[in-house]
Design an enzyme around this catalytic site. Structure first.
Site, PDB file in Angstrom:
ATOM      1  N   ASP A 147     -20.167 -18.195 -12.124  1.00  0.00           N
ATOM      2  CA  ASP A 147     -19.203 -17.680 -11.148  1.00  0.00           C
ATOM      3  C   ASP A 147     -18.525 -16.445 -11.717  1.00  0.00           C
ATOM      4  OD1 ASP A 147     -17.869 -17.571  -8.809  1.00  0.00           O
ATOM      5  OD2 ASP A 147     -16.435 -19.151  -9.275  1.00  0.00           O
ATOM      6  N   CYS A 203      22.559 -27.124  -8.270  1.00  0.00           N
ATOM      7  CA  CYS A 203      23.989 -26.793  -8.302  1.00  0.00           C
ATOM      8  C   CYS A 203      24.801 -27.480  -7.219  1.00  0.00           C
ATOM      9  CB  CYS A 203      24.182 -25.283  -8.218  1.00  0.00           C
ATOM     10  SG  CYS A 203      23.813 -24.628  -6.582  1.00  0.00           S
ATOM     11  N   CYS A 221      23.744 -20.318  -8.966  1.00  0.00           N
ATOM     12  CA  CYS A 221      22.954 -21.529  -9.224  1.00  0.00           C
ATOM     13  C   CYS A 221      22.144 -21.328 -10.513  1.00  0.00           C
ATOM     14  CB  CYS A 221      22.016 -21.777  -8.052  1.00  0.00           C
ATOM     15  SG  CYS A 221      20.856 -23.109  -8.347  1.00  0.00           S
ATOM     16  N   LYS A 262     -25.481 -21.488 -12.002  1.00  0.00           N
ATOM     17  CA  LYS A 262     -24.987 -20.343 -11.244  1.00  0.00           C
ATOM     18  C   LYS A 262     -23.626 -19.974 -11.823  1.00  0.00           C
ATOM     19  CE  LYS A 262     -23.639 -19.178  -6.521  1.00  0.00           C
ATOM     20  NZ  LYS A 262     -23.240 -17.840  -6.872  1.00  0.00           N
ATOM     21  N   ASP A 272       0.829  -1.212   0.000  1.00  0.00           N
ATOM     22  CA  ASP A 272       0.000   0.000   0.000  1.00  0.00           C
ATOM     23  C   ASP A 272       0.861   1.259   0.000  1.00  0.00           C
ATOM     24  OD1 ASP A 272      -2.879  -1.000   1.995  1.00  0.00           O
ATOM     25  OD2 ASP A 272      -2.167  -1.522   0.001  1.00  0.00           O
ATOM     26  N   ALA A 273       1.910   1.234   0.829  1.00  0.00           N
ATOM     27  CA  ALA A 273       2.750   2.432   0.952  1.00  0.00           C
ATOM     28  C   ALA A 273       3.450   2.731  -0.369  1.00  0.00           C
ATOM     29  CB  ALA A 273       3.771   2.236   2.063  1.00  0.00           C
ATOM     30  N   ARG A 314     -22.608  -4.838  -8.225  1.00  0.00           N
ATOM     31  CA  ARG A 314     -23.549  -5.040  -7.141  1.00  0.00           C
ATOM     32  C   ARG A 314     -23.215  -4.170  -5.932  1.00  0.00           C
ATOM     33  NH1 ARG A 314     -23.920  -8.305  -2.675  1.00  0.00           N
ATOM     34  NH2 ARG A 314     -26.039  -8.945  -2.172  1.00  0.00           N
ATOM     35  N   GLU A 334     -24.604 -11.674 -14.912  1.00  0.00           N
ATOM     36  CA  GLU A 334     -23.257 -11.931 -14.435  1.00  0.00           C
ATOM     37  C   GLU A 334     -22.251 -11.650 -15.549  1.00  0.00           C
ATOM     38  OE1 GLU A 334     -23.846 -12.878 -11.381  1.00  0.00           O
ATOM     39  OE2 GLU A 334     -21.996 -13.763 -10.618  1.00  0.00           O
ATOM     40  N   CYS A 393      18.779 -22.101  -1.553  1.00  0.00           N
ATOM     41  CA  CYS A 393      20.112 -22.327  -2.090  1.00  0.00           C
ATOM     42  C   CYS A 393      20.834 -20.989  -2.044  1.00  0.00           C
ATOM     43  CB  CYS A 393      20.016 -22.821  -3.534  1.00  0.00           C
ATOM     44  SG  CYS A 393      21.621 -22.756  -4.378  1.00  0.00           S
ATOM     45  N   LYS A 439     -35.173 -21.230  -8.689  1.00  0.00           N
ATOM     46  CA  LYS A 439     -36.119 -20.136  -8.426  1.00  0.00           C
ATOM     47  C   LYS A 439     -37.556 -20.634  -8.587  1.00  0.00           C
ATOM     48  CE  LYS A 439     -32.731 -17.018 -10.461  1.00  0.00           C
ATOM     49  NZ  LYS A 439     -32.318 -16.196 -11.600  1.00  0.00           N
ATOM     50  N   ASP A 474       0.917   4.231  -2.676  1.00  0.00           N
ATOM     51  CA  ASP A 474       0.686   5.626  -2.300  1.00  0.00           C
ATOM     52  C   ASP A 474       1.767   6.537  -2.855  1.00  0.00           C
ATOM     53  OD1 ASP A 474      -0.767   5.112   0.982  1.00  0.00           O
ATOM     54  OD2 ASP A 474      -1.646   5.363  -1.003  1.00  0.00           O
ATOM     55  N   GLU A 491     -31.273 -22.719 -13.110  1.00  0.00           N
ATOM     56  CA  GLU A 491     -30.295 -22.061 -13.996  1.00  0.00           C
ATOM     57  C   GLU A 491     -28.906 -22.359 -13.464  1.00  0.00           C
ATOM     58  OE1 GLU A 491     -31.173 -17.866 -13.779  1.00  0.00           O
ATOM     59  OE2 GLU A 491     -33.322 -18.282 -13.880  1.00  0.00           O
ATOM     60  N   LYS A 517     -24.732 -25.097  -4.242  1.00  0.00           N
ATOM     61  CA  LYS A 517     -23.308 -25.017  -4.574  1.00  0.00           C
ATOM     62  C   LYS A 517     -22.689 -26.398  -4.626  1.00  0.00           C
ATOM     63  CE  LYS A 517     -22.123 -20.411  -3.729  1.00  0.00           C
ATOM     64  NZ  LYS A 517     -21.527 -19.734  -2.605  1.00  0.00           N
ATOM     65  N   CYS A 526      21.593 -28.310  -2.950  1.00  0.00           N
ATOM     66  CA  CYS A 526      20.709 -27.797  -3.990  1.00  0.00           C
ATOM     67  C   CYS A 526      20.630 -28.812  -5.134  1.00  0.00           C
ATOM     68  CB  CYS A 526      21.236 -26.462  -4.502  1.00  0.00           C
ATOM     69  SG  CYS A 526      20.336 -25.876  -5.946  1.00  0.00           S
ATOM     70  N   SER A 534     -28.867 -11.011  -2.480  1.00  0.00           N
ATOM     71  CA  SER A 534     -28.002 -12.178  -2.564  1.00  0.00           C
ATOM     72  C   SER A 534     -28.865 -13.408  -2.299  1.00  0.00           C
ATOM     73  CB  SER A 534     -26.862 -12.073  -1.565  1.00  0.00           C
ATOM     74  OG  SER A 534     -27.408 -11.894  -0.281  1.00  0.00           O
ATOM     75  N   LEU A 535     -28.283 -14.558  -2.382  1.00  0.00           N
ATOM     76  CA  LEU A 535     -29.063 -15.781  -2.255  1.00  0.00           C
ATOM     77  C   LEU A 535     -28.583 -16.613  -1.085  1.00  0.00           C
ATOM     78  CD1 LEU A 535     -29.197 -16.990  -5.984  1.00  0.00           C
ATOM     79  CD2 LEU A 535     -30.953 -15.759  -4.705  1.00  0.00           C
ATOM     80  N   TYR A 569     -29.937 -12.795 -16.315  1.00  0.00           N
ATOM     81  CA  TYR A 569     -30.888 -13.719 -15.687  1.00  0.00           C
ATOM     82  C   TYR A 569     -32.027 -13.039 -14.936  1.00  0.00           C
ATOM     83  CZ  TYR A 569     -27.357 -12.935 -12.010  1.00  0.00           C
ATOM     84  OH  TYR A 569     -26.462 -12.371 -11.140  1.00  0.00           O
TER      85      TYR A 569
HETATM   86  S1  IVH Z   1     -30.426 -14.671  -9.257  1.00  0.00           S
HETATM   87  C1  IVH Z   1     -32.647 -12.368  -6.289  1.00  0.00           C
HETATM   88  N1  IVH Z   1     -29.345 -16.248 -11.082  1.00  0.00           N
HETATM   89  O1  IVH Z   1     -24.964 -15.643  -7.558  1.00  0.00           O
HETATM   90  C2  IVH Z   1     -31.922 -12.970  -7.418  1.00  0.00           C
HETATM   91  N2  IVH Z   1     -27.921 -15.188  -9.516  1.00  0.00           N
HETATM   92  O2  IVH Z   1     -25.050 -16.288  -4.722  1.00  0.00           O
HETATM   93  C3  IVH Z   1     -30.470 -12.855  -7.252  1.00  0.00           C
HETATM   94  N3  IVH Z   1     -25.547 -15.667  -9.848  1.00  0.00           N
HETATM   95  O3  IVH Z   1     -25.602 -12.386  -6.407  1.00  0.00           O
HETATM   96  C4  IVH Z   1     -29.661 -13.428  -8.283  1.00  0.00           C
HETATM   97  N4  IVH Z   1     -25.775 -16.964 -11.593  1.00  0.00           N
HETATM   98  O4  IVH Z   1     -24.256 -12.714  -8.596  1.00  0.00           O
HETATM   99  C5  IVH Z   1     -29.130 -15.448 -10.020  1.00  0.00           C
HETATM  100  N5  IVH Z   1     -28.525 -17.644 -12.733  1.00  0.00           N
HETATM  101  C6  IVH Z   1     -28.314 -16.834 -11.700  1.00  0.00           C
HETATM  102  C7  IVH Z   1     -27.011 -16.578 -11.210  1.00  0.00           C
HETATM  103  C8  IVH Z   1     -26.866 -15.750 -10.092  1.00  0.00           C
HETATM  104  C9  IVH Z   1     -24.914 -16.410 -10.761  1.00  0.00           C
HETATM  105  C10 IVH Z   1     -24.849 -14.942  -8.764  1.00  0.00           C
HETATM  106  C11 IVH Z   1     -25.377 -13.573  -8.497  1.00  0.00           C
HETATM  107  C12 IVH Z   1     -25.848 -13.594  -7.085  1.00  0.00           C
HETATM  108  C13 IVH Z   1     -25.069 -14.717  -6.509  1.00  0.00           C
HETATM  109  C14 IVH Z   1     -25.792 -15.295  -5.320  1.00  0.00           C
END
Ligand code: IVH
Length: 712
Positions: free
Chosen positions: A144, A437, A457, A142, A53-54, A163, A197, A452, A316, A57, A140, A340, A434, A102-103, A249
């Site tokens: 990443d 060497c 080397c 998910k 960080d320093a 977000r 995403e 080493c 969902k 800066d 659906e 997950k 080593c 979030s979920l 989505y």
């Molecule tokens: S729905 C209220 N659909 O996963 C609905 N999220 O762990 C909120 N994500 O914040 C999101 N694929 O960034 C939804 N097919 C999908 C997704 C998805 C990835 C992410 C999203 C969310 C996070 C939640």
């Protein structure tokens, strides 16, 4: 130290120094600093920071100073534009029209069934195993990546944000515009928010990491980090150079006469497609919870074949009226859940453990594994970090072990399986010599690292040359080229790069006349670089970018004759290292540890012996930093002050900065030339030295009175 103009830290001493530069030089320095900061920001966002960080800066302050002295350099793409002091605050805030939720997570089939049970209760439906024909789920993948929201007005893309904390995100509109799958215009002139995403395809992630490896830069940990890093760039051109993509989505259409009222998530996904968004095709609707579980199982393995990362399945409730009835708890909807996948673990065998020798000689044990497929790729090696780690996990050669990909990307040996031992396994130890060497391996008292100590080397040397090539910015010389140059003996010392002919290069594998000529031209260009760059590229232990800049200034002042400068500088460094090593503490920010590292490197017999002379002989020249303006006005103008011990309310750096802004020069060691020693609690040898030499000592509590001029 600082005035503040437009919220940026301005250091008057640095501004004075910048103002003394010729215009062309200022521009060149600006470009270099800006590039360095952009690179550091990128690395920071990717969780692979390359600067303290320093240090960041300091570079940033220098950039601000340059722009203060030469306002025309403050172009819109400068890293200083619209900035607070940290890269984390470089974007404007956007308040989301509706919170980005979030979920909740589920990690097993049982947890998915429990979710189904809660949903049914919330909708007054019979508990499982009774059928619930009116309840249907959408599944659906998910993705990443990084969640974003895209705002469209009358069919045009007007704003995009990350977000953030769910209520307020960062305005990354310019960067999102560079992504091909973010439509600039929709197929209908409607106003809406589309959420989805942003992700980096696996192939792009691999490409970028290969490139970074070639350049000796730290690698990104996984596509999510590098995707996030690429999106949160101050310069949209950087984002544009990365192949990012999106999956949408969620659709929140503004209510307007004539807009069709959507009834379900599955309908919304279709409408998103119609409007021109990319919607992931790997989805299913009309599911009950058994179908959902089947869907998760079907993708558990197959997901690794996809060109992008998915870490689970989002489930969902399909009908919006049912979603509304369910509502939410603590910022997560009751109508959805993220299933997950656990990190895939496989069993394999450690066939061997081999120590690798790095640039400063560190031995890193690497496990050679029976090649095994895990999370989509075949893994044959994994780092075991160090001997302590091997002991802690009790990993032996021949052991069956559990292997997983951390974050689904980096292979990691989780633990050994002692029950599977046959008695033929052997515990592993660091070699006494080593492997490359033969020099005796050293482990410093209390340290985890074995190394080493032989600077010659070959393993160390090739890493060292990599640092040099990267540091001197010799474009087009990657690891493969470097290895060939070392193996063929064309390059034995750093200077040899500059002695290579086009013919030498043409003789290498994968080189034709044209590519040899190109590389040759790039090498010629690298013959003249700023001194601080040359120093940084030497790979002196403990010496990073900041110290290189300071050492460059010190050295430029120390060696006034310009003729044969590099040779003279080499002699000066050797003499100081040999007979007055403490003098390295005169360099700003350098304390005893770094001074000792410098002395060891430049002393006769040290790793740096003859390096600068060799470079000079090969025609290398350096651009010297402009002399710093003499300490400006201020109550302590022209004085030298040493701060030692802890000063309440100041970090060491802040105290030195305060000294500088009072017009004095902060110094690292006490000599007859020192005007004041400020000694706080913990002061030791420097205080003793001051008393010995009769230098006035100021109590730490009087520091502020000193710098305000009350004491002088
Ligand atoms: S729905 C209220 N659909 O996963 C609905 N999220 O762990 C909120 N994500 O914040 C999101 N694929 O960034 C939804 N097919 C999908 C997704 C998805 C990835 C992410 C999203 C969310 C996070 C939640």
């Amino acid at each position: 130290m600082t005035d503040t103009i437009e919220g940026l830290p301005v250091d008057p001493a640095l501004v004075a120094e910048a103002a003394a530069l010729a215009e062309g030089e200022a521009a060149a320095r600006h470009a270099e600093l800006a590039a360095r900061i952009v690179e550091a920001n990128e690395a920071y966002y990717a969780d692979a920071p390359i600067l303290e960080d320093a240090e960041w800066d300091q570079l940033f302050r220098r950039l601000v100073a340059l722009e203060t002295a030469f306002p025309e350099l403050a172009t819109p793409d400068s890293p200083t534009r619209g900035v607070g002091a940290k890269p984390t605050t470089t974007f404007d805030e956007v308040r989301h029209r509706r919170p980005m939720l979030s979920l909740a997570n589920a990690f097993s089939h049982d947890e998915l069934r429990a979710f189904d049970g809660r949903v049914r209760r919330g909708l007054d439906m019979p508990a499982p195993p009774e059928p619930a024909p009116d309840l249907r789920y959408v599944a659906e993948l998910k993705i990443d990546g990084l969640a974003v929201t895209l705002r469209y007005e009358r069919g045009r893309f007007v704003q995009g944000a990350t977000r953030g904390d769910g209520l307020t995100g960062e305005d990354v509109t310019a960067n999102l515009r560079t992504i091909a799958t973010v439509p600039e215009r929709l197929t209908e002139p409607v106003s809406l928010d589309a959420r989805g995403e942003v992700y980096m395809p696996k192939a792009e992630f691999a490409r970028i990491n290969t490139e970074r490896e070639e350049q000796g830069l730290p690698l990104y940990a996984n596509p999510r980090n590098s995707g996030a890093g690429s999106l949160r760039q101050k310069d949209p051109a950087v984002t544009a150079a990365r192949q990012l993509a999106t999956w949408s989505y969620q659709l929140i259409e503004d209510e307007a006469a004539g807009t069709p009222q959507l009834a379900s998530q599955s309908a919304a996904l279709e409408r998103l497609e119609t409007l021109g968004f990319t919607v992931n095709p790997n989805r299913a609707s009309g599911l009950d919870i058994d179908d959902v579980i089947e869907f998760t199982d079907a993708w558990r393995e197959r997901r690794h074949e996809l060109p992008y990362e998915t870490d689970g399945v989002v489930v969902k409730v399909d009908r919006f009226d049912q979603q509304d009835r369910l509502g939410m708890v603590s910022r997560a909807p009751r109508w959805a859940i993220a299933y997950k996948y656990p990190p895939e673990q496989v069993e394999t065998v450690v066939e061997d453990i081999v120590p690798y020798v790095g640039r400063i000689g560190t031995l890193t044990p690497v496990a050679y594994l029976r090649p095994t497929k895990v999370a989509g790729s075949t893994v044959a090696r994994a780092t075991l970090h160090n001997l302590d780690e091997i002991r802690r996990k009790d990993i032996r050669v021949g052991d069956h072990v559990i292997l997983q990909k951390a974050g689904d990307v980096i292979p990691e040996v989780v633990r050994s399986l002692p029950d599977k031992r046959t008695g033929d396994e052997r515990t592993w130890d660091m070699p006494a010599a080593c492997p490359v060497c033969g020099t005796a391996i050293v482990r410093d008292e209390g340290a985890v690292r074995h190394y080493c100590p032989n600077p010659a080397c070959p393993a160390r040397v090739s890493q060292e040359f990599g640092t040099f090539v990267g540091g001197m910015d010799i474009e087009g010389a990657g690891w493969k080229t470097l290895e060939q140059l070392l193996q063929t003996g064309l390059v034995k010392r750093r200077g040899d790069f500059f002695r290579l002919s086009v013919e030498d290069l043409e003789g290498l594998d994968r080189f034709a006349r044209k590519s040899a000529e190109n590389l040759h031209a790039n090498i010629r260009k690298a013959r003249r670089r700023p001194l601080e760059r040359l120093i940084a590229s030497l790979g002196i232990p403990q010496v990073g970018w900041t110290t290189s800049i300071e050492l460059a200034h010190w050295l430029a002042a120390e060696v006034p004759q310009r003729e044969d400068w590099l040779v003279r500088a080499a002699a000066t460094l050797r003499d100081v290292a040999a007979s007055q090593p403490d003098r390295f503490e005169e360099i700003e920010g350098v304390g005893p540890t770094v001074a000792a590292a410098l002395a060891a490197w430049f002393a006769p017999g040290g790793a740096g012996e003859g390096v600068l002379e060799d470079l000079a002989d090969a025609g290398v020249e350096v651009e010297l930093p402009a002399p710093r303006a003499p300490a400006g006005d201020g109550p302590l103008a022209g004085k030298t002050v040493v701060v030692t011990g802890s000063i309440e309310g100041y970090s060491r750096e802040a105290a030195e900065a305060a000294v500088r802004s009072a017009g004095a020069k902060p110094a690292g060691s006490v000599s007859k030339k020192t005007d004041y020693v400020v000694a706080g609690p913990g002061a030791g040898s420097k205080l003793a030295k001051a008393q010995e030499l009769g230098v006035p000592v100021i109590d730490g509590g009087d520091f502020e009175r000193l710098i305000s001029g009350e004491l002088s």
